[in-house]
Structure formats: structure tokens, C-alpha cells
Write an enzyme that holds these catalytic residues in place. Structure first.
Site, mmCIF file in Angstrom:
data_model
loop_
_atom_site.group_PDB
_atom_site.id
_atom_site.type_symbol
_atom_site.label_atom_id
_atom_site.label_comp_id
_atom_site.label_asym_id
_atom_site.label_seq_id
_atom_site.Cartn_x
_atom_site.Cartn_y
_atom_site.Cartn_z
ATOM 1 N NE ARG A 1 -7.496 24.049 -7.177
ATOM 2 C CZ ARG A 1 -7.686 23.679 -8.472
ATOM 3 N NH1 ARG A 1 -8.551 22.736 -8.694
ATOM 4 N NH2 ARG A 1 -7.043 24.234 -9.504
ATOM 5 C CB THR A 2 -6.676 30.526 -4.540
ATOM 6 O OG1 THR A 2 -5.949 29.305 -4.380
ATOM 7 C CG2 THR A 2 -6.321 31.634 -3.596
ATOM 8 C CE LYS B 1 -2.359 49.406 -21.699
ATOM 9 N NZ LYS B 1 -3.297 50.830 -21.064
ATOM 10 N NE ARG C 1 -2.420 32.133 -6.685
ATOM 11 C CZ ARG C 1 -2.856 30.624 -6.749
ATOM 12 N NH1 ARG C 1 -2.766 30.201 -8.024
ATOM 13 N NH2 ARG C 1 -3.138 29.823 -5.608
ATOM 14 C CG HIS D 1 -1.428 29.167 -1.551
ATOM 15 N ND1 HIS D 1 -2.386 29.885 -0.956
ATOM 16 C CD2 HIS D 1 -1.777 28.326 -2.381
ATOM 17 C CE1 HIS D 1 -3.329 29.625 -1.655
ATOM 18 N NE2 HIS D 1 -3.072 28.753 -2.754
HETATM 19 N N1 CP Z 1 -4.662 25.008 -4.525
HETATM 20 C C1 CP Z 1 -4.536 26.239 -5.462
HETATM 21 O O1 CP Z 1 -3.945 27.262 -4.851
HETATM 22 O O2 CP Z 1 -5.275 26.120 -6.492
HETATM 23 P P1 CP Z 1 -5.428 27.429 -7.467
HETATM 24 O O3 CP Z 1 -4.075 27.456 -8.303
HETATM 25 O O4 CP Z 1 -6.480 26.785 -8.568
HETATM 26 O O5 CP Z 1 -5.722 28.636 -6.710
#
Ligand code: CP
Length: 324
Positions: free
Chosen positions: A64-65, A92, A114, A142
Site C-alpha cells: 500500500r505505502t 552488498k 521505509r 508511520h
Molecule cells: N499499511 C501499510 O503500511 O501497508 P504496507 O506495508 O503494504 O505498505
């Protein structure tokens, strides 16, 4: 600092909601409103980030993100590059900062990151001049997930202030819970948590959060039931006796939702463990706003990118550019 930074005071980066005010959070949500409409157009593109180069550096899995950031960037006409650990020199042993510095040498403007380690986004933001947006760092925050959740709650109820939100499940490992707790409290919601003792951080009440004893109590109390994923990959054992037992005690079923008020809605950040924390008939049922959350994710991320790149909070004129 950008023009927006001067106006809203967001600064160079978005690392979390802990450091923002309720007014700043509401201003980001207001900015997302006109961006919703762009995604409904036949040609889903406006030129507001033309000439900006954005790197999506995803060193942990995401659906999603990652995809909604990419849609948001493309709909704002930015140039985007996607990097994951598989296939990059991270495999590496290249460090996060070396990776980012090499990207900067190619003249980028923003990094969406991320990372599995709490603090990684801030660490990076302190070392590179590009804007850094935290797309989830370890168990820390998040922020764009919480922003899209807040927008979804506001869409349904008209305001966040005064609503009762109970976050259920694995609070301990959840960056989503942490960002939501900050965001909800700053926007004036009442917040509670519910889950196994082993998955609720000690001292959470000090943040201004109530602890509810059972899922039944939570369902009766709240306007918004925020169901968290049981983060099996972050558990080394011993937190819950078994998934079946977790479902029996804390699972959200349609039978349990019989106790809910008429307006109560169910959120989940995804990915879901169907049959563990949430049953399919709830996830796909009339109280679920799980897919509207995903839709709002694009608009919220467009707003964040736009604002950090220097856009004004009142962007109607810019967003109109490009036409339907
Ligand atoms: N909600 C969320 O962060 O989903 P993803 O891990 O799929 O990005």
C-alpha cells in the site's frame, strides 16, 4: 526550508506526528481534500511537482505505502525512482547514508524511506539536504498511514475531535499505533487501547491513552475500532499462546460487533491476517472503511509531497492546473 515550511512550519522532513501540532495535522488533511478529486479524473495528473525527482527507498516489504506514494508522485508529475534492498547495493552491505549520498549525487529532491530500524528516517534526514518522508521506520512511526486514517475518520464523522477511537491488538510492535496515538490526541480524539497485556507497552496511560479490558468493552465504547495486524514477523515467540487463542479472545467478529453503536466504523492499516485479528465478514462488511483508507492514502501522500516541496496549504489553483 521551503515556502510551505515557512507558512505551516512543517520543516524539511516528515518523520512523525509526535512533533506536529493538531493545527498542522489538520492543515495537511485540508490540503489532501482537493487532491482526492484529481484521482477521480480521467487524466489523473497535475504539473505541480514537475521537475522534482523523488526516490522511493523501500528497504522493508510494502504494498500500500510504496504503491500509493508512487501513484501520488506520478499524479503530481514528479520523476520517480524505486529502490528496494533486493537488487540494490544494500544487499552488498552499502550503508543507508552511502546509498542516499550516491542518490543525491544524481541530483534528487526527496527520499521516501521505509526501513526496519526505528530512527532510520531521522538518521537519514539529518545527513542529507533532500526532503525525507518516513514511510515506516521499525516500531517508531508511520506518519502518512496515520494521516490517511485521520482523513478517513474525518470524512465519516466530519471532525476528529471528540470521537472515541480504540486501537486493538499488537500495540507494542506497531509504528501505526504510535503515529495514530499522537495524531488522534493532537486532533482532540479520545484514545483507548485493548489487547493482550504482553502486546501493550507499559506506561501507555502516561500518553493520555485509556486501557480497556476486553474487546467487548472496546466495541461498546468506541466510534472507531482500529484493528491492528498481529505482527508475526516482529515476534520472537511468547507474546500470544496461539493465533487461534488470539482470535478467540481479541478477534473482531460480526457477532461481537452486535454490541457496537449504529455509526461505529472499523479501520485496519493492512495487510490483514483474516481469521486472526479480523474476520472476513467484518473486513468486507458495512462498517469497514478499509478500502476508503487505501484510497485516501494517495490524496494524503500527494498533500505531504506537495507541501514539503514548497506548495501552499491552500492549493486549489495549483491543483486545478491540468484540468479534468
Ligand atoms: N499499511 C501499510 O503500511 O501497508 P504496507 O506495508 O503494504 O505498505
Amino acid at each position: 526550508m521551503t515556502a510551505q515550511g515557512r507558512e505551516l512550519g512543517l520543516g524539511k522532513d516528515l518523520i512523525g506526528l509526535e512533533s506536529l501540532t493538531g493545527a498542522q495535522i489538520e492543515a495537511i488533511l485540508d490540503t489532501a481534500e482537493p487532491f482526492k478529486e484529481i484521482s477521480e479524473r480521467k487524466i489523473k495528473k497535475v504539473p505541480v511537482l514537475r521537475g522534482q525527482t523523488i526516490v522511493n527507498l523501500f528497504l522493508e516489504p510494502s504494498t500500500r505505502t510504496r504503491i500509493s506514494f508512487e501513484f501520488a508522485e506520478k499524479r503530481l508529475s514528479a520523476d520517480t525512482v524505486n529502490i528496494s534492498s533486493a537488487g540494490s547495493s544494500v544487499q552488498k552491505g552499502e550503508t543507508l547514508v552511502d546509498t542516499a549520498r550516491n542518490l543525491e549525487a544524481m541530483r534528487i529532491h526527496m527520499v521516501v524511506v521505509r526501513h526496519g530500524s526505528s530512527g532510520a528516517a531521522k538518521f537519514l534526514a539529518d545527513r542529507i539536504p533532500s526532503n525525507v518522508i518516513n514511510a515506516g521506520d521499525g516500531q517508531h512511526e508511520h506518519p502518512t498511514q496515520a494521516l490517511l486514517d485521520l482523513l478517513t475518520i474525518r470524512d465519516r464523522f466530519g471532525a476528529i475531535a471528540g470521537r472515541r477511537v480504540c486501537i486493538v491488538g499488537d500495540i507494542l510492535h506497531s509504528r501505526v499505533a504510535r503515529s495514530n496515538i499522537w495524531g488522534l490526541l493532537k486532533c482532540g480524539a479520545e484514545v483507548a487501547v485493548c489487547g493482550p497485556r504482553t502486546l501493550i507497552p507499559a506506561g501507555i496511560e502516561e500518553l493520555g491513552v485509556q486501557r480497556l479490558g476486553s474487546i467487548e468493552e472496546a466495541i461498546e465504547w468506541c466510534d472507531v475500532l482500529y484493528v491492528l495486524r498481529l505482527q508475526l514477523e516482529r515476534m520472537e515467540g511468547g507474546y500470544v499462546p496461539s493465533l487461534r487463542e488470539y482470535n478467540r479472545v481479541f478477534g473482531v467478529s460480526s457477532e461481537r460487533l452486535g454490541r457496537a453503536g449504529d455509526e461505529m466504523i472499523v479501520l485496519h492499516p493492512g495487510p490483514m491476517n483474516r481469521g486472526v485479528e479480523i474476520d472476513s465478514d467484518v473486513a468486507d462488511g458495512p462498517r469497514s472503511v478499509i478500502l476508503p483508507q487505501v484510497t485516501n492514502g494517495v490524496a494524503v501522500r500527494m498533500a505531504v509531497l506537495y507541501l514539503l516541496a514548497g506548495g501552499r496549504p491552500e492549493l486549489a489553483e495549483d491543483a486545478k492546473v491540468g484540468g479534468p
